[in-house]
Design an enzyme around this catalytic site. Sequence first.
Site, short mmCIF file in Angstrom:
data_model
loop_
_atom_site.label_atom_id
_atom_site.label_comp_id
_atom_site.label_asym_id
_atom_site.label_seq_id
_atom_site.Cartn_x
_atom_site.Cartn_y
_atom_site.Cartn_z
N SER A 20 0.80 -1.24 0.00
CA SER A 20 0.00 0.00 0.00
C SER A 20 0.83 1.28 0.00
O SER A 20 0.27 2.36 -0.19
CB SER A 20 -0.94 0.03 1.21
OG SER A 20 -2.10 -0.69 0.92
N LYS A 28 0.30 3.32 -2.93
CA LYS A 28 -0.86 4.22 -3.04
C LYS A 28 -0.45 5.68 -2.92
O LYS A 28 -1.10 6.57 -3.47
CB LYS A 28 -1.91 3.87 -1.98
CG LYS A 28 -2.53 2.49 -2.22
CD LYS A 28 -3.41 2.02 -1.07
CE LYS A 28 -4.12 0.74 -1.48
NZ LYS A 28 -4.22 -0.29 -0.50
N TYR A 33 -3.08 -2.53 -10.58
CA TYR A 33 -3.03 -2.35 -9.12
C TYR A 33 -2.12 -3.41 -8.49
O TYR A 33 -1.30 -3.10 -7.61
CB TYR A 33 -4.46 -2.44 -8.57
CG TYR A 33 -4.54 -2.39 -7.07
CD1 TYR A 33 -4.49 -1.18 -6.38
CD2 TYR A 33 -4.66 -3.57 -6.32
CE1 TYR A 33 -4.56 -1.15 -4.99
CE2 TYR A 33 -4.73 -3.53 -4.94
CZ TYR A 33 -4.68 -2.33 -4.28
OH TYR A 33 -4.74 -2.29 -2.91
N TYR A 72 -4.75 3.51 7.39
CA TYR A 72 -6.05 2.83 7.45
C TYR A 72 -6.82 3.24 8.71
O TYR A 72 -6.89 4.43 9.02
CB TYR A 72 -5.90 1.29 7.40
CG TYR A 72 -4.74 0.76 6.63
CD1 TYR A 72 -4.55 1.10 5.30
CD2 TYR A 72 -3.81 -0.09 7.21
CE1 TYR A 72 -3.49 0.59 4.58
CE2 TYR A 72 -2.74 -0.61 6.49
CZ TYR A 72 -2.58 -0.25 5.18
OH TYR A 72 -1.54 -0.75 4.48
N VAL A 88 1.09 -3.62 3.85
CA VAL A 88 1.07 -4.94 4.47
C VAL A 88 2.32 -5.77 4.18
O VAL A 88 2.46 -6.87 4.70
CB VAL A 88 -0.20 -5.76 4.11
CG1 VAL A 88 -1.45 -5.15 4.69
CG2 VAL A 88 -0.32 -5.98 2.62
#
Length: 312
Positions: free
Chosen positions: A67, A70, A192, A248, A266
């Site tokens: 992530s 992102k 992705y 998150y 992660v």
Amino acid sequence: MTFSLNLQDTLDQIAHEADALYGQGKVASYIPALAQVAPRQFGMAVAMTDGTCVKTGSADTAFSIQSISKLFTFVLALKLVGDDLWKRLGREPSGAAFNSMVQLESEKGIPRNPFINAGALVVTDILTTRYAHLDIALLGALRRLSDAPELNWDAQTAKSERDTAHRNMAMAYFMKSYGNFVNPPELVLDNYCRQCAIEMSCTQLTQATMFLANNGQDIDRLAHAGEQFLSADAARRVNALLLTCGAYDAAGDLAYRIGLPVKTGVGGGIVAIVPGVGTVAVWGPELDAKGNSVLGVFALERLVQLTGWNHL
Ligand code: GLN
């Protein structure tokens, strides 16, 4: 900022203390390839805006950024479409798990922010429209920013995630039903999973995020002339989003404990921005229940305590 402590000693001390935390978390296993990673690993790097870099442990071992990608895709999309992004995305903390679907229905297919999975899928959808080969465009930017031409994504990890990406695929279709998805979900998911499977070391991540600590300007250690990768104003706004939404449903807890803009993944990596001072990257594959690195969060909390690098 001046500081009296020796940064190398500080990092070594943090690595030593972090040793005691092995076994408290679990390596991510919902992506089968990530379950193969040896859990007891730790690395940390700090890069300063003056070009110096200090590291400890396995700071040069490449790991799956997951992530953390992102952050980079969001910045690319912001450069491309600017404020139009906010027609398709919110900028509020979700307070829900990174892969949660619950808010998507009540909020009519508009993800809360770009750093949860649904939001990142929208960002990748935007980039998929623009780039025929998004992986090449993204790697190009990352290689340039981190002065690391060898950077790549791992095909096995990408395939492993793609083969099991049922939940992300469901979210993409769900958003499509609300008109907030342009490209075929299959195509966006391919992109992705590749972006998540990019492998970088802590040292490389500190270089790749340096523009966020340096008013939008990269520090090119080879050419000695940094590129203005993002405007200073946009960099400030990205940092605000990282502080509020970068971890998150633990974003509030990490703001309390660390108080810096962060992005977690992660794969066990975390990048943190100290505006005007430098960047920090930590890696420890064992995760807490919310998917954040146990040793990584600890190490950042200790670093802020020992250096005072917190302007809040
Ligand atoms: N590739 C992962 C996923 O989509 C990234 C999640 C994460 O790092 N939090 O589930």
